[in-house]
Design an enzyme around this catalytic site. Structure first.
Site, PDB file in Angstrom:
ATOM      1  N   HIS A 127       4.782  -5.805  -6.313  1.00 34.67           N
ATOM      2  CA  HIS A 127       3.509  -5.881  -5.582  1.00 34.67           C
ATOM      3  C   HIS A 127       2.381  -6.353  -6.501  1.00 34.67           C
ATOM      4  O   HIS A 127       1.979  -5.652  -7.429  1.00 34.67           O
ATOM      5  CB  HIS A 127       3.181  -4.501  -5.003  1.00 34.67           C
ATOM      6  CG  HIS A 127       1.889  -4.455  -4.237  1.00 34.67           C
ATOM      7  ND1 HIS A 127       1.834  -4.315  -2.862  1.00 34.67           N
ATOM      8  CD2 HIS A 127       0.601  -4.537  -4.642  1.00 34.67           C
ATOM      9  CE1 HIS A 127       0.573  -4.307  -2.470  1.00 34.67           C
ATOM     10  NE2 HIS A 127      -0.200  -4.444  -3.541  1.00 34.67           N
ATOM     11  N   HIS A 133      -2.041  -4.799   1.702  1.00 39.20           N
ATOM     12  CA  HIS A 133      -1.529  -5.942   2.464  1.00 39.20           C
ATOM     13  C   HIS A 133      -2.421  -6.235   3.672  1.00 39.20           C
ATOM     14  O   HIS A 133      -2.385  -7.319   4.221  1.00 39.20           O
ATOM     15  CB  HIS A 133      -0.093  -5.685   2.930  1.00 39.20           C
ATOM     16  CG  HIS A 133       0.909  -5.779   1.827  1.00 39.20           C
ATOM     17  ND1 HIS A 133       1.407  -6.969   1.369  1.00 39.20           N
ATOM     18  CD2 HIS A 133       1.479  -4.819   1.071  1.00 39.20           C
ATOM     19  CE1 HIS A 133       2.262  -6.742   0.381  1.00 39.20           C
ATOM     20  NE2 HIS A 133       2.321  -5.443   0.174  1.00 39.20           N
ATOM     21  N   GLU A 135       5.948  -0.281  -8.534  1.00 38.20           N
ATOM     22  CA  GLU A 135       6.366  -1.402  -7.681  1.00 38.20           C
ATOM     23  C   GLU A 135       6.268  -2.706  -8.475  1.00 38.20           C
ATOM     24  O   GLU A 135       5.210  -3.324  -8.529  1.00 38.20           O
ATOM     25  CB  GLU A 135       5.477  -1.495  -6.430  1.00 38.20           C
ATOM     26  CG  GLU A 135       5.684  -0.352  -5.448  1.00 38.20           C
ATOM     27  CD  GLU A 135       5.088  -0.635  -4.060  1.00 38.20           C
ATOM     28  OE1 GLU A 135       4.450  -1.696  -3.874  1.00 38.20           O
ATOM     29  OE2 GLU A 135       5.284   0.213  -3.178  1.00 38.20           O
ATOM     30  N   ALA A 152       6.178   2.717   3.635  1.00 32.64           N
ATOM     31  CA  ALA A 152       4.950   2.013   4.029  1.00 32.64           C
ATOM     32  C   ALA A 152       3.765   2.973   4.146  1.00 32.64           C
ATOM     33  O   ALA A 152       3.942   4.178   4.324  1.00 32.64           O
ATOM     34  CB  ALA A 152       5.169   1.301   5.360  1.00 32.64           C
ATOM     35  N   LEU A 153       2.586   2.401   4.052  1.00 30.54           N
ATOM     36  CA  LEU A 153       1.358   3.183   4.172  1.00 30.54           C
ATOM     37  C   LEU A 153       0.828   3.047   5.604  1.00 30.54           C
ATOM     38  O   LEU A 153       1.106   2.066   6.282  1.00 30.54           O
ATOM     39  CB  LEU A 153       0.317   2.653   3.183  1.00 30.54           C
ATOM     40  CG  LEU A 153       0.631   2.913   1.706  1.00 30.54           C
ATOM     41  CD1 LEU A 153      -0.127   1.954   0.810  1.00 30.54           C
ATOM     42  CD2 LEU A 153       0.295   4.354   1.344  1.00 30.54           C
TER      43      LEU A 153
HETATM   44 ZN    ZN Z   1       3.337  -4.554  -1.388  1.00 31.17          ZN
END
Ligand code: ZN
Length: 303
Positions: A211, A158, A208, A150-151
């Site tokens: 996404h 998101h 990804e 995760a960021l």
């Molecule tokens: Zn995502």
């Protein structure tokens, strides 16, 4: 003279030879659409009106760039975030991994249109695995899962409500027909695969296949035609200042304007237009053709 005649003949013959190939291949269609790209001298069609741009507008809209360098601004969050599970009419053509799944209502409707189209082609096992996350939720995710997954809060798309993770209920997205369909078709519906395999050095994010990010038409089509990541597309607009493009015989004009205090731009008074910030230093104005049914129906003449 003779030599030129011969060259011209050769050129014609070559064209006649390759033309059927161009027409028969579906993926050539967007090439056909975009070979008409040209730089215009920032002339916008029709009658003009003045429009003042505030600095806040740099941080609002569907074309915001959010990455390790440009975090989301609190003002960047879409204003129509809803809990999808309470909107049955919007969850057509896909399922939800969790009962609490948030997303922009507008983007959810467009996603549903896309999965309904996929269903007609026999691809029907879509599932949203992650939608909008507020800064707090992002922060928890980052602390629990670490930077490989995760960021940090504010640095994830998101956090805008414009992005979603899409899975297949049958298998991993990378192997699933749903993943393949998204990769081949999402651009037709205003979505982009934000972290493609061949752009990891530009996006800074691993491949990804799940996404997707909404940018809207005609942007997703131009990006597909030119094989641009969002970073590259926004740089391109900045460099070109204005481009125009023809899609299905209708002309779209897209212009970039740097924004400082008291910036005034010109927008048409007789055509529909949209303004989006780039989350860096300016705004992008998209002028739509008058008869684009989807746009006129949903948004009206101006913002
Ligand atoms: Zn995502």
């Amino acid at each position: 003279m003779k030599k030129w005649g011969f060259l011209l003949l050769l050129l014609c013959l070559t064209f006649l030879y390759i033309k059927p190939f161009l027409e028969s291949k579906e993926e050539m269609q967007h090439y056909e659409l975009y070979k008409n790209d040209k730089v215009v001298d920032r002339k916008i069609s029709g009658n003009l009106q003045k429009k003042e741009i505030t600095e806040e507008q740099i941080y609002q809209g569907n074309l915001l760039l959010v990455n390790g360098e440009y975090p989301a601004h609190p003002k960047s969050i879409k204003s129509d975030i809803i809990n999808l599970s309470t909107h049955n009419e919007l969850i057509k053509g896909y399922g939800l991994l969790e009962s609490e799944m948030y997303l922009s209502e507008d983007i959810a409707r467009r996603f549903s249109e896309m999965t309904t189209a996929a269903e007609k082609e026999g691809v029907r096992n879509f599932c949203i695995t992650s939608g909008f996350r507020d800064f707090e939720e992002q922060s928890v995710l980052y602390q629990e899962m670490g930077s490989a997954y995760a960021l940090p809060a504010g640095y994830s798309e998101h956090n805008l409500g414009l992005s979603l993770d899409v899975g297949s209920t049958q298998m991993k997205m990378v192997d699933a027909p749903e993943g393949k369909w998204i990769e081949e078709n999402a651009w037709k519906y205003g979505f982009i695969l934000r972290y493609p395999k061949d752009k990891t050095t530009i996006t800074g994010i691993q491949y990804e296949p799940w996404h997707i990010r909404y940018v809207g038409l005609p942007h997703s089509v131009i990006m597909e035609g030119k094989k641009f990541s969002l970073e590259e597309y926004l740089d391109f607009l900045k460099e070109q200042k204005s481009i125009s493009t023809t899609m299905h015989g209708e002309k779209y004009e897209i212009s970039y304007y740097p924004v400082t205090k008291d910036t005034t731009i010109h927008v048409p008074s007789n055509l529909r237009w949209e303004i989006s910030g780039n989350n860096m230093d300016g705004v992008i104005v998209t002028v739509f053709p008058i008869s684009t049914h989807a746009n006129l129906k949903e948004v009206g003449m101006a913002e």
